[in-house]
Design a protein around this motif. Structure first.
Motif, short mmCIF file in Angstrom:
data_model
loop_
_atom_site.label_atom_id
_atom_site.label_comp_id
_atom_site.label_asym_id
_atom_site.label_seq_id
_atom_site.Cartn_x
_atom_site.Cartn_y
_atom_site.Cartn_z
N TYR A 41 1.02 -1.17 -0.27
CA TYR A 41 -0.15 -0.70 0.20
C TYR A 41 0.51 0.79 -0.09
O TYR A 41 2.20 1.29 0.78
N SER A 42 0.50 2.08 -0.54
CA SER A 42 0.98 3.70 -0.28
C SER A 42 0.48 5.06 0.49
O SER A 42 -0.85 3.92 0.95
N ASN A 152 6.42 4.41 -0.81
CA ASN A 152 5.59 5.17 -1.00
C ASN A 152 6.27 5.46 -2.67
O ASN A 152 7.94 5.78 -2.71
N LEU A 153 6.06 5.98 -3.83
CA LEU A 153 6.46 7.13 -5.30
C LEU A 153 6.68 7.60 -4.70
O LEU A 153 6.13 9.07 -4.28
N GLN A 154 7.53 8.40 -5.36
CA GLN A 154 7.93 10.37 -4.93
C GLN A 154 7.87 10.37 -6.58
O GLN A 154 9.19 9.87 -7.36
N PRO A 155 7.86 12.26 -7.14
CA PRO A 155 8.56 13.03 -7.80
C PRO A 155 10.23 13.14 -8.19
O PRO A 155 10.42 12.92 -7.51
N ALA A 156 10.29 13.33 -9.03
CA ALA A 156 12.42 13.51 -9.25
C ALA A 156 12.17 14.97 -8.65
O ALA A 156 11.34 15.63 -8.54
N PRO A 157 13.12 15.16 -7.59
CA PRO A 157 13.98 16.18 -7.23
C PRO A 157 14.00 17.13 -8.16
O PRO A 157 14.75 17.19 -8.56
N GLU A 158 13.29 17.84 -7.00
CA GLU A 158 14.16 19.64 -8.09
C GLU A 158 14.58 20.10 -9.15
O GLU A 158 15.46 20.51 -9.40
N ILE A 159 15.99 20.11 -7.62
CA ILE A 159 17.49 20.13 -7.96
C ILE A 159 17.97 18.65 -7.38
O ILE A 159 17.72 18.53 -6.28
N ASN A 160 19.31 18.90 -8.49
CA ASN A 160 19.72 17.38 -8.21
C ASN A 160 21.21 17.46 -8.80
O ASN A 160 21.01 17.31 -10.59
#
Length: 299
Positions: A41-42, A152-160
């Protein structure tokens, strides 16, 4: 469909079942990737299912209520008495009374906050479970627990940002290494380069290790354990000055988790890329750099 039941000497058996969802995936519950699995589950998802109390003929149970709980828990594996529930939701299924026949119940926990992922480490585990309990006054409660997994799935970080560093030993060795970024999803590829700017020692080979560091507790009572997840050879033989060695390490083949930062003030899990050079006398020179891991949201 996932079911757990057990027969007790009290004359009844308890069963917990999650709602049947064919598309829902499963993941291992422990460190053994081939061991017992549970539904995934998330954060924010409903968790629902059914519960059953099956009575043996002629038996009865006086009780103070039947309840179902959804619990998030951190356990210290070296001290099982040191267990901490960081959240608990309770629903009453049956008021106080007497059970004389089998009963089944539907249960649902809506939009549950599950911000921390399930984790099973060396000294600590973070688990989620559903617990069915028959509460009794003058005898031990009758209960059954069933775990599920949170990812939990996360969006790509804005700063990398990329990482570029110079390291060396005065008048002996000077290298410059570069990684394309410092934050990676669990199926990502580490891409980089190692430049040899000065080489006056005889290098035998070079490897890139992934190190996981698990820290539990804090201060003087804190404990840290490091384990090497992988050793990947990126060069065999002696390099020469101005040589550039490419790095390409696929993370998908390793047993990795996201980075955990001070979860409930109980534990942290960090990952490091460890660049290791070994000379002909088996002396090791290394430079370690922390990276952040996360579970990628597709799209």
């Amino acid at each position: 469909m996932s079911v757990l039941s057990q027969i007790f000497g009290s004359g009844c058996s308890l069963e917990v079942q999650f709602d049947h969802e064919p598309q829902r995936k499963m993941a291992p519950l422990g460190r053994d990737r081939k061991g017992e699995k549970a539904l995934i589950y998330s954060d924010g998802e409903d968790v629902s299912g059914s519960a059953m109390v099956s009575m043996k003929p002629g038996k009865k149970i006086d009780h103070q209520g039947v309840k179902i709980e959804l619990i998030g828990q951190v356990d210290m594996l070296y001290d099982r008495s040191n267990s901490y529930d960081f959240f608990s939701i309770t629903k009453d299924l049956e008021p106080p009374g007497t059970l004389v026949e089998s009963k089944s119940y539907k249960w649902k926990f809506s939009s549950v906050d599950k911000q921390h992922e399930t984790y099973y480490g060396i000294n600590v585990r973070l688990r989620y479970l559903v617990r069915l309990t028959i509460v009794r006054n003058y005898a031990s409660n009758i209960l059954k627990e069933m775990d599920f997994v949170v990812q939990n799935l996360q969006p790509a970080p804005e700063i990398n940002n990329s990482l570029k560093m110079e390291v060396g030993i005065e008048d002996c060795l000077h290298i410059e290494f570069e990684y394309d970024k410092t934050k990676y999803h669990l199926k990502d590829v580490v891409v980089g380069k190692v430049y040899f700017m000065l080489v006056r020692i005889k290098i035998k080979h070079m490897e890139l290790d992934i190190i996981r560091k698990e820290t539990t507790g804090s201060g003087n009572s804190g404990t840290s354990d490091s384990e090497t997840i992988s050793k990947f050879e990126i060069m065999d033989g002696a390099p020469v000055r101005s040589e550039c060695i490419p790095v390409r390490l696929y993370l998908s083949g390793f047993d990795l988790t996201p980075t955990y930062r001070n979860v409930q003030n109980k534990f942290s899990v960090k990952y490091f890329l460890n660049l290791v050079l070994v000379d002909e006398e088996d002396r090791r020179y290394f430079k370690q750099q922390e990276i952040v891991l996360w579970r990628k949201k597709i799209g």
